[in-house]
Structure formats: C-alpha cells, structure tokens
Design a protein around this motif. Structure first.
Motif, PDB file in Angstrom:
ATOM      1  N   ILE A  13      90.456  -3.232 -26.412  1.00  0.00           N
ATOM      2  CA  ILE A  13      90.195  -3.141 -27.845  1.00  0.00           C
ATOM      3  C   ILE A  13      88.727  -2.850 -28.144  1.00  0.00           C
ATOM      4  CG2 ILE A  13      92.133  -4.665 -28.383  1.00  0.00           C
ATOM      5  CD1 ILE A  13      90.111  -6.880 -28.950  1.00  0.00           C
ATOM      6  N   ASP A  14      87.849  -3.028 -27.133  1.00  0.00           N
ATOM      7  CA  ASP A  14      86.433  -2.713 -27.331  1.00  0.00           C
ATOM      8  C   ASP A  14      86.043  -1.386 -26.687  1.00  0.00           C
ATOM      9  OD1 ASP A  14      86.811  -3.615 -24.766  1.00  0.00           O
ATOM     10  OD2 ASP A  14      85.065  -4.930 -24.720  1.00  0.00           O
ATOM     11  N   ALA A  15      87.030  -0.631 -26.214  1.00  0.00           N
ATOM     12  CA  ALA A  15      86.722   0.602 -25.476  1.00  0.00           C
ATOM     13  C   ALA A  15      86.121   1.674 -26.376  1.00  0.00           C
ATOM     14  CB  ALA A  15      87.978   1.128 -24.787  1.00  0.00           C
ATOM     15  N   TYR A  16      86.716   1.866 -27.548  1.00  0.00           N
ATOM     16  CA  TYR A  16      86.301   2.984 -28.400  1.00  0.00           C
ATOM     17  C   TYR A  16      84.843   2.871 -28.801  1.00  0.00           C
ATOM     18  CZ  TYR A  16      86.145   6.329 -32.249  1.00  0.00           C
ATOM     19  OH  TYR A  16      85.797   7.367 -33.068  1.00  0.00           O
ATOM     20  N   SER A 474      86.742 -16.749 -30.524  1.00  0.00           N
ATOM     21  CA  SER A 474      86.876 -17.529 -29.296  1.00  0.00           C
ATOM     22  C   SER A 474      85.544 -18.164 -28.960  1.00  0.00           C
ATOM     23  CB  SER A 474      87.326 -16.635 -28.136  1.00  0.00           C
ATOM     24  OG  SER A 474      87.192 -17.323 -26.903  1.00  0.00           O
ATOM     25  N   GLY A 475      85.593 -19.357 -28.377  1.00  0.00           N
ATOM     26  CA  GLY A 475      84.377 -20.003 -27.923  1.00  0.00           C
ATOM     27  C   GLY A 475      83.907 -19.498 -26.569  1.00  0.00           C
ATOM     28  N   LEU A 476      84.733 -18.658 -25.936  1.00  0.00           N
ATOM     29  CA  LEU A 476      84.336 -18.024 -24.675  1.00  0.00           C
ATOM     30  C   LEU A 476      83.930 -16.587 -24.959  1.00  0.00           C
ATOM     31  CD1 LEU A 476      87.053 -19.495 -22.276  1.00  0.00           C
ATOM     32  CD2 LEU A 476      84.708 -20.267 -22.634  1.00  0.00           C
ATOM     33  N   ALA A 477      83.109 -16.034 -24.101  1.00  0.00           N
ATOM     34  CA  ALA A 477      82.414 -14.791 -24.416  1.00  0.00           C
ATOM     35  C   ALA A 477      82.928 -13.600 -23.618  1.00  0.00           C
ATOM     36  CB  ALA A 477      80.915 -14.962 -24.176  1.00  0.00           C
ATOM     37  N   GLU A 478      82.961 -12.454 -24.288  1.00  0.00           N
ATOM     38  CA  GLU A 478      83.263 -11.184 -23.623  1.00  0.00           C
ATOM     39  C   GLU A 478      82.016 -10.719 -22.888  1.00  0.00           C
ATOM     40  OE1 GLU A 478      84.677  -8.486 -21.914  1.00  0.00           O
ATOM     41  OE2 GLU A 478      86.160  -8.575 -23.538  1.00  0.00           O
ATOM     42  N   GLY A 480      82.273  -8.242 -20.530  1.00  0.00           N
ATOM     43  CA  GLY A 480      82.674  -6.990 -19.907  1.00  0.00           C
ATOM     44  C   GLY A 480      83.950  -7.108 -19.108  1.00  0.00           C
ATOM     45  N   GLN A 481      84.472  -8.321 -18.970  1.00  0.00           N
ATOM     46  CA  GLN A 481      85.631  -8.559 -18.118  1.00  0.00           C
ATOM     47  C   GLN A 481      86.965  -8.254 -18.792  1.00  0.00           C
ATOM     48  OE1 GLN A 481      84.146 -10.756 -19.999  1.00  0.00           O
ATOM     49  NE2 GLN A 481      84.890 -12.841 -19.807  1.00  0.00           N
ATOM     50  N   GLY A 482      86.947  -7.999 -20.108  1.00  0.00           N
ATOM     51  CA  GLY A 482      88.189  -7.687 -20.811  1.00  0.00           C
ATOM     52  C   GLY A 482      88.771  -8.851 -21.585  1.00  0.00           C
ATOM     53  N   LEU A 483      87.976  -9.891 -21.785  1.00  0.00           N
ATOM     54  CA  LEU A 483      88.442 -11.094 -22.484  1.00  0.00           C
ATOM     55  C   LEU A 483      89.003 -10.787 -23.869  1.00  0.00           C
ATOM     56  CD1 LEU A 483      86.548 -14.455 -22.755  1.00  0.00           C
ATOM     57  CD2 LEU A 483      87.028 -13.179 -24.829  1.00  0.00           C
ATOM     58  N   LYS A 484      88.316  -9.937 -24.627  1.00  0.00           N
ATOM     59  CA  LYS A 484      88.773  -9.639 -25.986  1.00  0.00           C
ATOM     60  C   LYS A 484      90.189  -9.081 -25.984  1.00  0.00           C
ATOM     61  CE  LYS A 484      84.271  -8.597 -28.123  1.00  0.00           C
ATOM     62  NZ  LYS A 484      83.468  -7.545 -28.783  1.00  0.00           N
ATOM     63  N   THR A 485      90.448  -8.178 -25.069  1.00  0.00           N
ATOM     64  CA  THR A 485      91.772  -7.553 -25.020  1.00  0.00           C
ATOM     65  C   THR A 485      92.835  -8.550 -24.605  1.00  0.00           C
ATOM     66  OG1 THR A 485      90.717  -5.452 -24.455  1.00  0.00           O
ATOM     67  CG2 THR A 485      93.076  -5.639 -24.023  1.00  0.00           C
ATOM     68  N   ILE A 486      92.541  -9.363 -23.596  1.00  0.00           N
ATOM     69  CA  ILE A 486      93.510 -10.357 -23.120  1.00  0.00           C
ATOM     70  C   ILE A 486      93.849 -11.348 -24.227  1.00  0.00           C
ATOM     71  CG2 ILE A 486      93.912 -12.212 -21.460  1.00  0.00           C
ATOM     72  CD1 ILE A 486      93.886  -9.332 -20.290  1.00  0.00           C
ATOM     73  N   PHE A 504      88.479  -8.847 -33.351  1.00  0.00           N
ATOM     74  CA  PHE A 504      87.913  -9.884 -32.491  1.00  0.00           C
ATOM     75  C   PHE A 504      86.440 -10.059 -32.839  1.00  0.00           C
ATOM     76  CE2 PHE A 504      89.027 -12.194 -28.552  1.00  0.00           C
ATOM     77  CZ  PHE A 504      87.825 -12.847 -28.363  1.00  0.00           C
ATOM     78  N   MET A 505      86.090 -11.248 -33.305  1.00  0.00           N
ATOM     79  CA  MET A 505      84.735 -11.535 -33.759  1.00  0.00           C
ATOM     80  C   MET A 505      83.842 -11.932 -32.584  1.00  0.00           C
ATOM     81  SD  MET A 505      85.518 -10.943 -36.870  1.00  0.00           S
ATOM     82  CE  MET A 505      84.027 -11.371 -37.749  1.00  0.00           C
ATOM     83  N   GLU A 506      82.554 -11.592 -32.680  1.00  0.00           N
ATOM     84  CA  GLU A 506      81.615 -11.982 -31.628  1.00  0.00           C
ATOM     85  C   GLU A 506      81.388 -13.498 -31.676  1.00  0.00           C
ATOM     86  OE1 GLU A 506      80.935  -9.832 -29.517  1.00  0.00           O
ATOM     87  OE2 GLU A 506      81.496  -8.021 -30.609  1.00  0.00           O
ATOM     88  N   VAL A 507      81.017 -14.053 -30.524  1.00  0.00           N
ATOM     89  CA  VAL A 507      80.777 -15.496 -30.459  1.00  0.00           C
ATOM     90  C   VAL A 507      79.575 -15.857 -31.330  1.00  0.00           C
ATOM     91  CG1 VAL A 507      80.237 -17.455 -28.977  1.00  0.00           C
ATOM     92  CG2 VAL A 507      81.714 -15.628 -28.128  1.00  0.00           C
ATOM     93  N   ASP A 508      79.771 -16.859 -32.163  1.00  0.00           N
ATOM     94  CA  ASP A 508      78.725 -17.368 -33.049  1.00  0.00           C
ATOM     95  C   ASP A 508      78.807 -18.884 -32.981  1.00  0.00           C
ATOM     96  OD1 ASP A 508      77.240 -18.311 -35.237  1.00  0.00           O
ATOM     97  OD2 ASP A 508      77.718 -16.580 -36.484  1.00  0.00           O
TER      98      ASP A 508
END
Length: 774
Positions: A13-16, A474-478, A480-486, A504-508
């Motif tokens: 989902i973050d590829a584009y 999410s409280g865990l961070a993307e 580059g491993q693909g967390l957002k998509t999973i 998917f919102m960035e960790v804050d």
C-alpha cells in the motif's frame, strides 16, 4: 480455511508513493527558520577531555548555538543500561563519541564552526579485545563499574560431566565472527521542532523505534514523556540499526532546538553514519560437543564472548537470545552454555537483523558438519537424527507442545527443492581443475517476538469515517518490511473491505500507546493481533447496529452477518454462496454516524506468558518458534580463493503467509544479507579506529553477487498468531553464513571457522579477493 484478503499476494500500500518519489523521508522535510546541526566527534577512541573552547565557533557568521556536555541536563541514556553519553564530558570511550554540537543557518557554516572548536585531549590507552577486557587486572573502560563485564547469561541442563563421559566422540572447536555495518540506504536523519502543537519538542525523522526515542529524549531533557512527541517518517532501511544512534541524534537536535527556539535538522553523511552507529556484535565462541558412534548428541558445552564496545546498548538482550539458541534445534540432554558481553573501546554494538542468532548458528551448524565428518556420516542424516520434534525438550527445559514443530518438514522440503542428496553425492566425487563445487545446509529454530527480554504488547486504532473509509494507526513502525500492507490486509479481512479504503497513518507517539520497539520479527504476530483485535471490536459495534436497524425486518442476529466485498450480508441458506445483501459498508458508515454510533476502537494485544530463571537458564523463553533450513551451492576457485554462491534454497515455516509475495521478498533480502555476512562484509577496526567508513572500502553484495534464490514457504498455522501467522524477517538471514561455510567445506575439504570466509588462510600460495565474486 479460505480468506478474502489475507494469505494472498497484494501490492504494497506504500509502493506508489515510494516509486513516484512522493514519499517524504526525513531529509525531505523543511521547516520555517530551520537550522542545521552538526557534531564534532572525538579524535581518539579513548581520551580524557582537558579543555573545550567554543568561543571562535560561536563568533562565526551564521552560527546560532554551540553545546557541550555541560549543556545537557542528563547526559546518559540507554534502553537497558543507561550509560551512553549524549556528548562526551570528561572522557571519550570510542571513536564515534560526540564532543560538541553546532546549530547554524547553513550546513557550510555548521561544518566550519566544527573546525573552529578547540579541544585539548589526553590520549589514553584503550582495550580493544574482549578477551583482554575479561582479565581481572584489565583496566576498566568505565571506571565507576567493578569490571568490564556487561552481562553473563548461564544455561544449565542435566550433568555436563556425565554427558561427556557417555560420549564416544568429542570435538572442541573455536569460531569467530566480525563487526558488520547495517548498510541501510538512507543514513540517519532527525529534525527537532520546538514548541509545536503543545509539545515541548517534536522529533521527525528516520526513527525505527519512536517510543525508545521518546523515552531517551525525555530522559535527557528531564521532562515528562508527554512533553516529547515523535513522528516517524518513511524509512530508507534500518535492519535494527536506527535505535540508540537515532535516540542520541534526536536528543542532540532537541537540545539545539530548545536553545535556539528554532527547528534543527541533523543528517549524517555515510562516513558519519558508519563512524558513529552501532554494529553487529563480533563473537568468539568455544564449542565442545559429545556424541555416540551412531551420531546421537549427548552433551554440548559452549562459551560465547561478545564485544559490546563502549556502551551496553542491546548487549544484555542480544547475548540472551544467543544463550537460548546456542545449541541449535537439537535434543541434547546435557548442556552448559555461558554467553558474555564485555566493554571495550571499540565501536559499540547493538541490534541487527538476527539479533544474536547468526553468530551462534554459524558456529553450531559448522560444528554439526565437522562432527558428521568425524563420524563418517552424511550431515543431513546427522541432523535428522537429533532435531526437535513435537514434545521435544529444549536446552532451557521447554517442552515444545503448543505448536507444530515442523523442522523435519522444512528440512525435507529444502532438500527436495535444492536436489541436495544428488548434488551432495556428486560433489563428494573427485573434481578436476581449480574450480570446485560444494553444497551445504544449515537449520535453525527461532523464538518469536521479544520473549523474556521485555514487556511484549502492542496497540492499534481503527477509525471508520462516515464515508466508509478507514484510518488505521499502529504502535509499531513501518521500517520497509511491509508492515503497513500486512496490517491493512488483516483489517480488510475482518471488515470485508478493499485495501484502497484504508489509510495507514504514520506512527505518532501522541496518538497511539507505547507498543515497544519494532524489533524481534514481532510485528505480524503481536501488532497483527492488535489490529485484528481493534477490527473485531469495530465489527461487533457495526453488527449490533445493523441488527438494531434491520434485524427484525430480515430476521437475523448480529452473529449471522457476513462482511465481504465492501458490503454486509446475511446468510439465507445452507450453501456458502447463498447470501443476501443488507447494506453497503459505505452506507452503513453514514447511517451509523447519523445515529451517533462510534465506529472507532482500540486494539491491544499482550503476548502469552513466558518464564525464565536467570541463574540456571531454564524456563519457557518464548511462547512459540519458527523453523528454517537453507541450502547453499557454491563454486570455489582454489587457485584464487574466489567464492561464488550459485544457488540458495531457503525453506521457512511462517505459520501462515499473510502476504506470500512479501514473505518471498523477506527471503530474498535475508538471503543476500546472509551472503554478505558470509563472504565479504567486515567493518575493519584497528586499535579502536575504523578503517573503512564508506562503501568504497566496506563491501556489500550487489545485484551481480545475487545467486539463484529458491524460496520455499511452509505453512503450519500457529494457534496464537493472527490467522496462524508467525515471523519471517530475521530467520531468513541467520542461516546463510553457515550453509555457505559448509558448502565451501565440501568443495575444498578445508574448514574456515571465522567470518567473513577467507580462503587465504587455508589456500597456501594463493591470494584472495575479499570482494566475493566481484
């Protein structure tokens, strides 16, 4: 079991935004009135600071602030042991220690100001060998401590003397590994913004672990956690490397920002990054193994010493994972293991993908091949005779009875995919010419998530907008491993919506609760369960609302509803496809909003209980495990020492693959990092100085070094994981070096017990290019 969104390969989902250049990384950010921060680092690995004169630097045009250790409210921080300096005060302990920081209106002015800072040092003798640091009469790196030992983890099972008395064959071997740089594409960057949105300071940047950074900055500033806000930007790689070094950088930037009342940006060059950031631990390992003539393991004694460098950093936890996994996935009735970490004046060491397992796996899996040779056995058969099965008892006394122990299945699938048996027999025959081929394997078990290291829990928030779109936190961070998509796939599966409806919102750290660090391959298992928990809560609210609105009219209960294809249905008959649409997801969201129904929920997941006895090393250190087998095929030019990895087969049990394409990506990347670890990567140090601070001297694999890689995904759903999923990120790296070493052993008949593999040590009269096949 069939799924609509999980267990399927979907595009990230973050590829584009990444491929189009729209993704904002830390270095892309700019703020009004922003200054540029730079660090003056020590000239010596170990020195006493006699005097610092900043007068000329302060007078230089464009310079807004110059700070030293005297300006730091609390100058020590650390995730486990707080003994890392933000800026060196009285002493420098390694060559990357910062002495002063500058904020200026331009980078050029900041660089020039560093040159104008006058520091008078008294160079001191240092300790650069952990075996020297171990000695009782050794100088102490940190004078306030009783010695140089950071940590000692013992493990005892059975009676080691009795075990060796029963052995027909006893082998004793020593193995060593090297310092390794993370080599992420994006060097470290942080921006500190003062007094933004009611926070004392807000940190932006390439932050792997936002909460660790928040903790460190708040501790350094001596303020409450709620006064420090951390927002993660897109990350250009980390592999465990952007934790403490980012915390230090963020603390320095925050101090400058608060001093000047202006945003301060700090960006490391590649040389600065390699000079200051922590590395993978070098290990020295002594293994003693006893076996019967038939090949049954009866005893294993292990001593592993890790070089912690100047600070404790992650050494206590890295060496703890080592003590759990040091004997490998083998049933050994009598075990004595001791892992240690020692302070030196080398660059400090910390988390890196694998986290204490690649070192011991290189040793134990090399040892198994050496033992097979001694016994005249096939290495595969020796392993199969001793591996874990269901209900096996591990070295720590844990019975493996709560999940499928799939090690035999994983091994046999790797053997079949690689044609191992046939090639092993072929390469055992005499080979003419200088170029010899070999094939080797390595196997492992790996504890999932943090285990006994720390509190293991994570949070997620799902909020459905009135148009049916969804915000996911999410409280865990993307990283580059693909967390957002999973995580998006998990939310989409539960709610029956398409992924393009999820934002998917960035960790804050001001929005989502502290979920610990994004480490230990814990994201899918722990964070995925938190997302599923939040989605199920929202789903229950929706179902109750739909029942109230339409239940009497259509004659159904909330439990009868089916969420799929962006619609909500109710079953009409016994057939799976016999369903009736009640309402679209979008229309439902609008009606719920108008009815005053809150379509938001927190999800929280805490890992199952574990146990650990620090004195005996006994207990259940992890609640579940993953299993892997990698097989390497190599060609060695015995005239030049050149090693070419031809093929890698990697079979890994992941529980269930939420996104098979992503799993394959992890395998490809992990195999290549393992290849680099095996044959070319080494941070070269001499008396605390680093000799290769850029990629012209520090070699990493390129596309030309990439062998054929065959990924084999094995699925045995775990009862705890979301949809049965477990872990994949780190297991893919930990096996490669041992598999390659064993293949080189078969090809040459010569055993190399040090990484990186260097045939110059054993091929008399020939030279070796350390650059692998380049």
């Amino acid at each position: 079991m069939s799924f609509n969104k999980v267990n399927k390969s979907v595009k990230r989902i973050d590829a584009y935004e990444k491929v189009t250049g729209r993704a904002k990384y830390g270095a892309d950010l700019k703020f009004a009135g922003m200054l540029y921060g730079k660090v003056l680092r020590t000239k010596y690995p170990h020195a006493r600071i006699l005097k610092i004169d900043i007068k000329k630097a302060l007078e230089y045009p464009g310079v807004e602030a110059v700070l030293t250790a005297r300006d730091v409210p609390n100058n020590q921080f650390g995730v486990i042991i707080r003994n890392q300096q933000v800026l060196a005060g009285k002493e420098t302990f390694y060559i990357g220690d910062g002495v002063a920081v500058v904020a200026a209106r331009t980078e050029e002015a900041a660089e020039r100001a560093l040159e104008l800072i006058e520091v008078k040092y008294q160079e001191l003798p240092g300790i650069y060998d952990p075996e020297e640091a171990m000695k009782e009469d050794a100088d102490r790196v940190h004078k306030e401590l009783p010695g140089n030992q950071v940590i000692h983890h013992p493990l005892r099972k059975g009676d080691i003397e009795e075990g060796f008395a029963r052995a027909d064959v006893i082998l004793e071997r020593e193995y060593t590994t090297q310092f390794v740089e993370h080599s992420y594409l994006e060097p470290e960057v942080v921006i500190a913004v003062p007094h933004e949105q009611n926070s004392l300071v807000t940190i932006y940047g390439s932050v792997q672990n936002p909460y660790a950074t928040q903790n460190a900055v708040a501790s350094v500033l001596q303020v409450e956690l709620s006064r420090v806000r951390v927002i993660q930007n897109h990350l250009g790689g980390s592999f465990g490397g952007k934790d403490e070094v980012i915390s230090s950088m963020a603390a320095r930037a925050a101090l400058l920002a608060l001093k000047t009342n202006r945003p301060v940006k700090m960006v490391n060059s590649r040389d600065e990054s390699i000079l200051e950031s922590y590395k993978r631990h070098p290990y020295r390992m002594k293994y003693k193994v006893g076996a019967t003539r038939e090949g049954k393991l009866v005893a294993m004694e292990i001593k592993a010493v890790a070089d912690s460098g100047a600070y404790a950093c992650q050494t206590p936890f890295v060496t703890w994972r080592s003590v759990v996994q040091a004997t490998g996935p083998y049933e050994v009735p009598h075990v004595k293991t001791d892992t240690y970490g020692y302070y030196t004046n080398n660059i400090y060491t910390g988390a890196m993908r694998g986290y204490g397992s690649p070192q011991v796996i290189f040793a134990q899996e090399s040892l198994m091949d050496e033992l097979a040779t001694e016994l005249g056995m096939d290495p595969l058969e020796l392993r199969l005779q001793n591996i874990y099965h269901n209900n096996s008892i591990t070295a720590s006394g844990q019975r493996l009875d709560n999940h499928k122990v799939s090690l035999k299945e994983v091994i046999l699938k790797a053997v079949e995919a690689s044609n191992y048996r046939e090639k092993y027999a072929e390469y055992n025959k005499s080979q003419s010419g200088d170029k010899k081929r070999g094939i080797g394997m390595a196997i492992s078990f790996r504890g999932c998530s943090l285990g006994a290291e720390a509190v293991d829990a994570a949070a997620a928030i799902i909020h459905i907008q009135k148009d049916g779109s969804l915000d996911l936190y999410s409280g865990l961070a993307e990283n580059g491993q693909g967390l957002k998509t999973i995580f998006a796939q998990i939310a989409a599966e539960e709610l029956g919506i398409d992924l393009d409806r999820i934002n998917f919102m960035e960790v804050d750290t001001s929005i989502i609760p502290d979920s610990g660090s994004t480490v230990a391959s814990r994201s899918t298992l722990i964070g995925g369960n938190a997302v599923r928990n939040a989605a199920r809560k929202v789903k229950a609210i929706i179902a109750e609302f739909i029942e109230e609105e339409y239940g009497d009219e259509f004659g159904f209960k909330a439990k009868d509803l089916i969420f799929k294809d962006n619609r909500i249905y109710v079953a009409e008959g016994k057939d799976v496809g016999d369903i009736k649409e009640i309402i679209s997801f979008k229309e439902m969201a609008g009606k719920a909003y108008n009815a005053g129904v809150l379509l938001s929920a927190y999800g929280w997941y805490k890992a199952p209980e574990i146990s650990w006895d620090e004195e005996t090393g006994q207990g259940n250190p992890y609640f579940t495990y993953v299993y892997g087998c990698q097989i390497a095929e190599v060609e060695v030019d015995t005239g030049t020492g050149e090693i070419e990895v031809l093929k890698m087969t990697a079979a890994h049990d992941v529980g269930r693959a939420i996104n098979p394409a992503n799993v394959k990506g992890q395998i490809y990347g992990g195999v290549m990092m393992g290849l680099g670890y095996a044959i070319m990567e080494e941070l070269e140090t001499e008396e605390g100085y680093i000799r290769n601070t850029n990629f012209d001297g520090y070699l990493i694999p390129t596309v030309r070094d990439m062998p054929e890689i065959i990924p084999v995904i094995v699925e045995n759903p775990d009862p705890v994981g979301p949809y049965g999923a477990k872990s994949i990120g780190e297991p893919t790296l930990e096996l490669g070096s041992a598999a390659i070493a064993n293949a080189v052993f078969q090809a040459t008949g010569r055993r190399i017990r040090s990484l990186p593999l260097n045939l110059e040590r054993v091929l008399i009269g020939h030279s070796l290019s350390k650059g692998g096949n380049r």
